[in-house]
Design a protein around this motif. Sequence first.
Motif, PDB file in Angstrom:
ATOM      1  N   LEU A 640       2.086   4.836  -5.146  1.00 31.87           N
ATOM      2  CA  LEU A 640       1.344   3.895  -4.311  1.00 31.87           C
ATOM      3  C   LEU A 640      -0.096   4.370  -4.118  1.00 31.87           C
ATOM      4  O   LEU A 640      -1.042   3.558  -4.124  1.00 31.87           O
ATOM      5  CB  LEU A 640       2.045   3.751  -2.949  1.00 31.87           C
ATOM      6  CG  LEU A 640       1.537   2.645  -2.027  1.00 31.87           C
ATOM      7  CD1 LEU A 640       1.702   1.288  -2.682  1.00 31.87           C
ATOM      8  CD2 LEU A 640       2.277   2.674  -0.690  1.00 31.87           C
ATOM      9  N   TRP A 660       1.824  -4.328  -9.896  1.00 33.72           N
ATOM     10  CA  TRP A 660       3.066  -3.651  -9.504  1.00 33.72           C
ATOM     11  C   TRP A 660       3.832  -3.162 -10.729  1.00 33.72           C
ATOM     12  O   TRP A 660       4.436  -2.085 -10.715  1.00 33.72           O
ATOM     13  CB  TRP A 660       3.960  -4.605  -8.692  1.00 33.72           C
ATOM     14  CG  TRP A 660       3.387  -4.916  -7.342  1.00 33.72           C
ATOM     15  CD1 TRP A 660       2.778  -6.063  -6.958  1.00 33.72           C
ATOM     16  CD2 TRP A 660       3.358  -4.052  -6.204  1.00 33.72           C
ATOM     17  NE1 TRP A 660       2.363  -5.980  -5.664  1.00 33.72           N
ATOM     18  CE2 TRP A 660       2.707  -4.760  -5.173  1.00 33.72           C
ATOM     19  CE3 TRP A 660       3.798  -2.755  -5.978  1.00 33.72           C
ATOM     20  CZ2 TRP A 660       2.510  -4.200  -3.920  1.00 33.72           C
ATOM     21  CZ3 TRP A 660       3.607  -2.209  -4.730  1.00 33.72           C
ATOM     22  CH2 TRP A 660       2.971  -2.923  -3.709  1.00 33.72           C
ATOM     23  N   ILE A 665       6.326   0.265  -8.952  1.00 35.13           N
ATOM     24  CA  ILE A 665       6.657   0.354  -7.522  1.00 35.13           C
ATOM     25  C   ILE A 665       7.501  -0.852  -7.115  1.00 35.13           C
ATOM     26  O   ILE A 665       7.258  -1.975  -7.562  1.00 35.13           O
ATOM     27  CB  ILE A 665       5.389   0.406  -6.667  1.00 35.13           C
ATOM     28  CG1 ILE A 665       4.544   1.617  -7.034  1.00 35.13           C
ATOM     29  CG2 ILE A 665       5.721   0.448  -5.174  1.00 35.13           C
ATOM     30  CD1 ILE A 665       3.240   1.672  -6.287  1.00 35.13           C
ATOM     31  N   ASP A 667       8.278  -3.667  -4.738  1.00 33.29           N
ATOM     32  CA  ASP A 667       7.543  -4.381  -3.694  1.00 33.29           C
ATOM     33  C   ASP A 667       8.322  -4.392  -2.383  1.00 33.29           C
ATOM     34  O   ASP A 667       7.743  -4.371  -1.300  1.00 33.29           O
ATOM     35  CB  ASP A 667       7.215  -5.810  -4.136  1.00 33.29           C
ATOM     36  CG  ASP A 667       8.456  -6.557  -4.632  1.00 33.29           C
ATOM     37  OD1 ASP A 667       9.569  -6.016  -4.504  1.00 33.29           O
ATOM     38  OD2 ASP A 667       8.320  -7.675  -5.150  1.00 33.29           O
ATOM     39  N   ALA A 670       7.579  -1.141  -0.635  1.00 38.10           N
ATOM     40  CA  ALA A 670       6.221  -1.058  -0.095  1.00 38.10           C
ATOM     41  C   ALA A 670       6.014  -1.982   1.103  1.00 38.10           C
ATOM     42  O   ALA A 670       5.349  -1.597   2.078  1.00 38.10           O
ATOM     43  CB  ALA A 670       5.210  -1.403  -1.192  1.00 38.10           C
ATOM     44  N   CYS A 677       2.433  -1.941   3.231  1.00 36.56           N
ATOM     45  CA  CYS A 677       1.805  -3.121   2.633  1.00 36.56           C
ATOM     46  C   CYS A 677       2.298  -4.376   3.334  1.00 36.56           C
ATOM     47  O   CYS A 677       3.296  -4.362   4.055  1.00 36.56           O
ATOM     48  CB  CYS A 677       2.106  -3.198   1.132  1.00 36.56           C
ATOM     49  SG  CYS A 677       1.472  -1.795   0.181  1.00 36.56           S
ATOM     50  N   GLN A 701      -5.464   1.782   2.644  1.00 33.33           N
ATOM     51  CA  GLN A 701      -5.622   1.929   1.194  1.00 33.33           C
ATOM     52  C   GLN A 701      -6.492   3.151   0.875  1.00 33.33           C
ATOM     53  O   GLN A 701      -6.171   3.944  -0.020  1.00 33.33           O
ATOM     54  CB  GLN A 701      -6.266   0.662   0.615  1.00 33.33           C
ATOM     55  CG  GLN A 701      -6.558   0.743  -0.880  1.00 33.33           C
ATOM     56  CD  GLN A 701      -7.163  -0.546  -1.416  1.00 33.33           C
ATOM     57  OE1 GLN A 701      -7.021  -1.611  -0.828  1.00 33.33           O
ATOM     58  NE2 GLN A 701      -7.858  -0.445  -2.551  1.00 33.33           N
TER      59      GLN A 701
END
Length: 832
Positions: A640, A660, A665, A667, A670, A677, A701
């Motif tokens: 990430l 992605w 990763i 979703d 995350a 996210c 971020q």
Amino acid sequence: MSCNHRTRTSALLSKNDDRKQVQIGCPDQPWRSIICVFSSNELVDPLYNIMNDTEMEAAALSGISSIGEAVSGRGENVHYQPQDQDEDEDDDDDVYYIPPRRPSLDLGNGAMDISNWHRVDHAVAPALSYCSMKSEENADNMEDMEDEDEEGCSTRIHLYRADSFSSCYSFDSDDCEKRTPKDKDIEEDVPELTDRPELITDPNEIRHPSLTVAFTFKAICKTLKELSDENLKTVKMMLWNRYPQTFTTPPHSMDIVDLVDRLLECYSLEVSLQITRSILEEMERKKLVDYLKTLCLRNEVRHDLSETLKKKYGKVCEGFTTQGAKTPIDDIYTNLFITTTCDNGPNIEHEVMTIEKLDSNREEGTRLSIDDIMSARRLQDMNMRSLLITGVAGSGKSMAVQKLILDWIEEKSHQHVTFLFPLPFRELKQFEGSKVSLLEIIQTLYPETKRLRDEDYRSDNCKMLFVFDGLDEYKGNLDFQNTELLCDHTDPTSLNIIVVNLLRSRLLYRGLFIITTRPQVKRCIPWDAHYDEIEVRGFCDSEKDEYFKKKFQDPDQAARVIEYISSLKTLRIMCHLPLFCSLVAEECQRLFTEQGADAELPRSITYMYTKLLLALTRHHRMSRAPELKPEDERDFLMKLGKLAFNMLEQGQFKMIKSDWKEVGISDEEAVVNSGLCTQYVTKPFVLFQEKVISFIHPTMQEYLAALYVFLSYSNHGKNIFEQHLKQKVRGMLKGHKKMDLYKSAVDRSLQCEDGKLDLFLRFLFGMATKTNLELIQPFCTSSLKWPTVIKDAMALIKKKLSEHHPPGRKNNLQRCLEELDWSASGAAAASS
């Protein structure tokens, strides 16, 4: 003869006549006398006693209809016969003289014959709980009345009402004709008293705490309002006939409020309900009797349910280090920014950069309060039964739900809802893998609801609100097309079928539902279901200050913390998340406790972001997914962080599907599990929309990008800023020097005129501080000698500050120095 005259009685009897005459009046003024005729056998010596002891006989003999008229001489049938005074004197030998009678107003101390008085029942002692709602003066009067009741006066309560009067008023009063009580013979009273229903009260019975004056008043009023005007008149007449001690005048002019008010003033709460039921039963209004019983039953269940919810939701645990410390929610709750528009994307306010709104919803929504979430007016206007509350992790969704529950308990809002059932998904997990009905789930979590009947769940006038908090924690298969239909809340089935049918609004079609969730990649409610959606966006600026004022009881400490976060703009911005506010407050409280009121507050923002990272990925993740192994957790953060760094260099702040896939990763991990996210829908074209993922804030971020660069160097000896080929050659020849990473990072940051790497650089320097290294140690495979790094880093920054750079870049280098300065004293102490 006026009522205030002293009177005496004389009788003139003729011996030669069988009929005798009696003169009643004043001998000095014979024209005011009354002449009555008797037969000779009626006038004997007892006449004196008759005139002395009873006035009803005199009134009857003279043709006067009331005792008061007889005394005052106002009777309609009275005939006056004036006589000659000389004639009286000549006939002295022919008459018997009766001595003067006692004046009517001088009752004396002797025994009084009250056998023919109007019968007055003893009034029941008034309900203490009713009078307690009145002023203190009335409460004092109530105590006086209780004392007098003990001494024998039981009708004292009538003296405190304007429309009441004592049944023992003087016959000589001027208004004795105007206010005459209802005349009844004793013989007529007896059968009526026997027909009156007996009021049964058990002195040993403990009153349920839900039986309050407010509820009793409301319940009886609501029941009587269901009657027609004619039936209500019948009720009033029955009350007047049966309870004359309460209704001394006909209650026909009373409305329902006054009627119930009078009932509660004279009787206890239990007796007032019993009187109402008995009258309705005699009128054969069984449905209204059942309705009143239902109101009482629901009131008792609601009270017991409220007590359970108050213990469960009355306090809140903040942060993630003080697991056992709980605070009353009212002590810390601050109004949240709740808006009717969703898909707003993350908060993009930034200290250095200006970021455009991320193609999300640009409409200005209406701000809502907790009271508005499921208010009766909003339900009517929106014509909906289901409400979806979304918001990024830490935005205050669960806090909003807790406040709503507490306000319902304290009757501050949502009082159109009879019962409120919080059903958090973390508690529903215990029913996975077993056959269970929705009714069994409710009764298991809230045993007091076992007294409710099936009609209570199906009734239109018994609204039930179900709050499902944390749908993102549910891992079941939400297949809205192939899951079997379920309409009966008593049918046992699997938990997944219950959840799907609830979300499809097929189960309990009279119920109201609130679902809270983090924004998910897959829709958690089917597209064809009718529901409304609102978003919780945390705190506005004024609410940030209000939170810290409530959190710190010492005003000086609260002012210091507010000044502290205002001096660090990034902290001020990030405090739009209530979770972040609680972490800052927790850290400041720890320093005040350990170092006193003059404690130096931290200047490092990196440390607070690391605490937020751990709170989301560990403490808050536990209820959503199984715990990750250390290597899996480290791998996820590295992937990430790499994505965050690449996006940062490109000036990009949103991700699409291809991004992605490149980094591999999940979703769901995350967005849902870690909460780092968020997901929202963009509309780049008129008839087209796409789902986009971004970090919960641009600074998150930048922080994850700095963590990725720092871990790449500390764990693998890689400097991300160098060319890959050159990096491989140098890696084979010798290890990197520790300051190579920071030199290349400072050079790259100074080259960016837009400042897109400014905060990243600040976070990268903050990673090497002692306090921060202690928190991220589980992610590191090797240890750094941080005192040397801190000294070398500070020397590097001071050197760059002496060079010629734009003002914005120099200001950021000064901020980097502050990131290190907080731990400089600690580093010197540790190195020595």
